[in-house]
Design a protein around this motif. Structure first.
Motif, PDB file in Angstrom:
ATOM      1  N   LEU A  70      17.252  83.175   1.107  1.00 22.02           N
ATOM      2  CA  LEU A  70      18.626  82.635   0.514  1.00 22.02           C
ATOM      3  C   LEU A  70      18.542  82.953  -0.938  1.00 22.02           C
ATOM      4  O   LEU A  70      19.566  83.208  -1.802  1.00 22.02           O
ATOM      5  CB  LEU A  70      18.570  80.811   0.660  1.00 22.02           C
ATOM      6  CG  LEU A  70      18.718  80.788   1.743  1.00 22.02           C
ATOM      7  CD1 LEU A  70      18.663  78.928   1.745  1.00 22.02           C
ATOM      8  CD2 LEU A  70      19.862  81.083   2.697  1.00 22.02           C
ATOM      9  N   ASN A  86      27.714  79.109  -1.107  1.00 20.95           N
ATOM     10  CA  ASN A  86      26.363  78.738  -0.778  1.00 20.95           C
ATOM     11  C   ASN A  86      25.751  79.713   0.046  1.00 20.95           C
ATOM     12  O   ASN A  86      26.355  80.065   1.272  1.00 20.95           O
ATOM     13  CB  ASN A  86      26.447  77.328   0.151  1.00 20.95           C
ATOM     14  CG  ASN A  86      25.194  76.874   0.401  1.00 20.95           C
ATOM     15  OD1 ASN A  86      24.176  77.429   0.399  1.00 20.95           O
ATOM     16  ND2 ASN A  86      25.143  75.428   0.877  1.00 20.95           N
ATOM     17  N   LEU A  98      23.542  79.471   2.293  1.00 21.83           N
ATOM     18  CA  LEU A  98      23.504  79.217   3.640  1.00 21.83           C
ATOM     19  C   LEU A  98      24.635  79.397   4.339  1.00 21.83           C
ATOM     20  O   LEU A  98      24.608  79.687   5.522  1.00 21.83           O
ATOM     21  CB  LEU A  98      23.268  77.692   3.494  1.00 21.83           C
ATOM     22  CG  LEU A  98      22.328  77.153   4.670  1.00 21.83           C
ATOM     23  CD1 LEU A  98      21.150  77.937   4.933  1.00 21.83           C
ATOM     24  CD2 LEU A  98      21.831  75.475   4.198  1.00 21.83           C
ATOM     25  N   GLU A  99      25.852  79.442   3.743  1.00 21.97           N
ATOM     26  CA  GLU A  99      27.039  79.743   4.375  1.00 21.97           C
ATOM     27  C   GLU A  99      27.038  80.874   4.949  1.00 21.97           C
ATOM     28  O   GLU A  99      27.389  81.483   6.208  1.00 21.97           O
ATOM     29  CB  GLU A  99      28.313  79.469   3.641  1.00 21.97           C
ATOM     30  CG  GLU A  99      28.338  77.885   2.854  1.00 21.97           C
ATOM     31  CD  GLU A  99      29.293  76.809   4.058  1.00 21.97           C
ATOM     32  OE1 GLU A  99      29.631  77.273   4.910  1.00 21.97           O
ATOM     33  OE2 GLU A  99      29.430  75.760   3.773  1.00 21.97           O
ATOM     34  N   MET A 105      24.494  82.868   5.502  1.00 27.06           N
ATOM     35  CA  MET A 105      23.673  83.525   6.577  1.00 27.06           C
ATOM     36  C   MET A 105      24.161  82.829   7.846  1.00 27.06           C
ATOM     37  O   MET A 105      24.153  83.456   9.012  1.00 27.06           O
ATOM     38  CB  MET A 105      22.081  82.712   6.195  1.00 27.06           C
ATOM     39  CG  MET A 105      21.329  83.720   5.461  1.00 27.06           C
ATOM     40  SD  MET A 105      20.875  85.182   6.110  1.00 27.06           S
ATOM     41  CE  MET A 105      20.354  84.831   7.712  1.00 27.06           C
TER      42      MET A 105
END
Lengths: 202, 202
Positions: B131, B147, B149-150, B152
DNA sequence: GTCTATATGGCGATAGAC
DNA sequence: GTCTATCGCCATATAGAC
């Protein structure tokens, strides 16, 4: 649910949903469904003749959950951007209510690809009719030229996969904190819409 | 595969992959694995003590398929756009070779959430390290604030879901024409990359 | 309609010959 | 190492009393 004193047949179907949706056909036991419904095991056979028949009732229910809303939203008279927003929002909301349904359908269709056909016909959804909406939007210059199938498939991927892969993602990225992952998914109603719109704008 | 005269233990593992990956733990039979390997059923227990042990061998293999390539690509010294292109390209290629692995992992983790932990530790992948690469790219203005995470999760969704949902999508949108759907997925190496880049550019 | 008891078959696992 | 035979259990399904 609302009705506390519900009849036996419905109690069985509710229990069967709980068990089959989580564990699939092969992983479920009739005894477990009976326990879940607080009834005797042989009553399952009295109301539904076999495990297979009971399973099919649950499968048909599962498919129906994810059909009706789609058509109305996509075919409504709104700007394409607004349609996408509504679609993502309501689809993720359905997934919150039925998180196990997608993985259940995917799982069981691999087992027997034919079970889907019947349930799909009943729904009366016409894929071409849906795709045409995006072709028209391209013609009007609302979105960039892109295969409408990509739009639909990408939208479904972004909505469904995070629910299907919840146990993995939750562990890897959220220290197995379920609440945190759920809040993250809730926020995705907005972020997925934003992501989609940026990706397909002209 | 290449080696026609392979030893029994390997033959069993290959057969077990074929069966377990398609049908999962609960849906698989030891007899079926034995038939697939053209050996006697009791040999399965001679080499692997139990069904559970044999299953775990397959599960560890499955997890490993989807770990090693990721880290190297994301951590390499390239522009973020190029990283995404390489990631999508190689990930979809792996999926062509092992189309059943993602759904298998998702399915079995629901059954027993702990099986993943061990296999994941061995791999030595550090989610935060991955990240951070995207955080840095945001700081340098290569991509818009979003973000990581979004990014990925969306990238994984767009790659994996179309393979997992193949039986459904193929039926609904491709008249059950497998070749046509496979060509469509092949083209997605390009279209998914394009989709991702447009969605996250500043 | 609901229960107990039981039939029937299948599956994982083991014993033992070779 | 590989085979045949078989054990013991568990799951679906049915029979039959109430």
């Amino acid at each position: 649910m609302t009705q506390e004193e519900t009849n036996t047949e419905e109690k069985i179907l509710e229990a069967a949903k709980n068990v089959f949706l989580k564990k699939g056909m092969a992983g479920s036991r009739m005894q477990e469904i009976a326990d879940e419904a607080n009834i005797n095991k042989s009553l399952l056979h009295y109301y539904y003749r076999s495990k297979e028949k009971l399973f099919l009732a649950v499968f048909r229910f599962a498919v129906k959950q994810f059909i009706p809303g789609i058509r109305d939203i996509i075919l409504s008279e709104k700007p394409i951007v607004r349609k996408i927003e509504m679609f993502v929002d309501s689809y993720i909301e359905i997934l919150f209510q039925h998180p196990f349904v997608p993985i259940f359908i995917i799982q069981e269709i691999q087992r027997d690809p034919d079970v889907l056909s019947g349930a799909l016909m009943e729904s009366g959804v016409d894929p071409q009719e849906i795709l045409q909406v995006f072709y028209d939007a391209i013609d009007r210059g609302e979105i960039r030229p892109i295969n409408p199938l990509e739009i639909m498939l990408n939208m479904l991927s972004l909505c469904i996969f995070p629910f299907a892969a919840k146990p993995v993602m939750q562990r890897v990225f959220f220290d197995n904190n379920e609440d945190a992952y759920m809040r993250f998914l809730e926020k995705r109603k907005k972020t997925v819409t934003e992501f989609m719109i940026k990706a397909i704008k002209p």
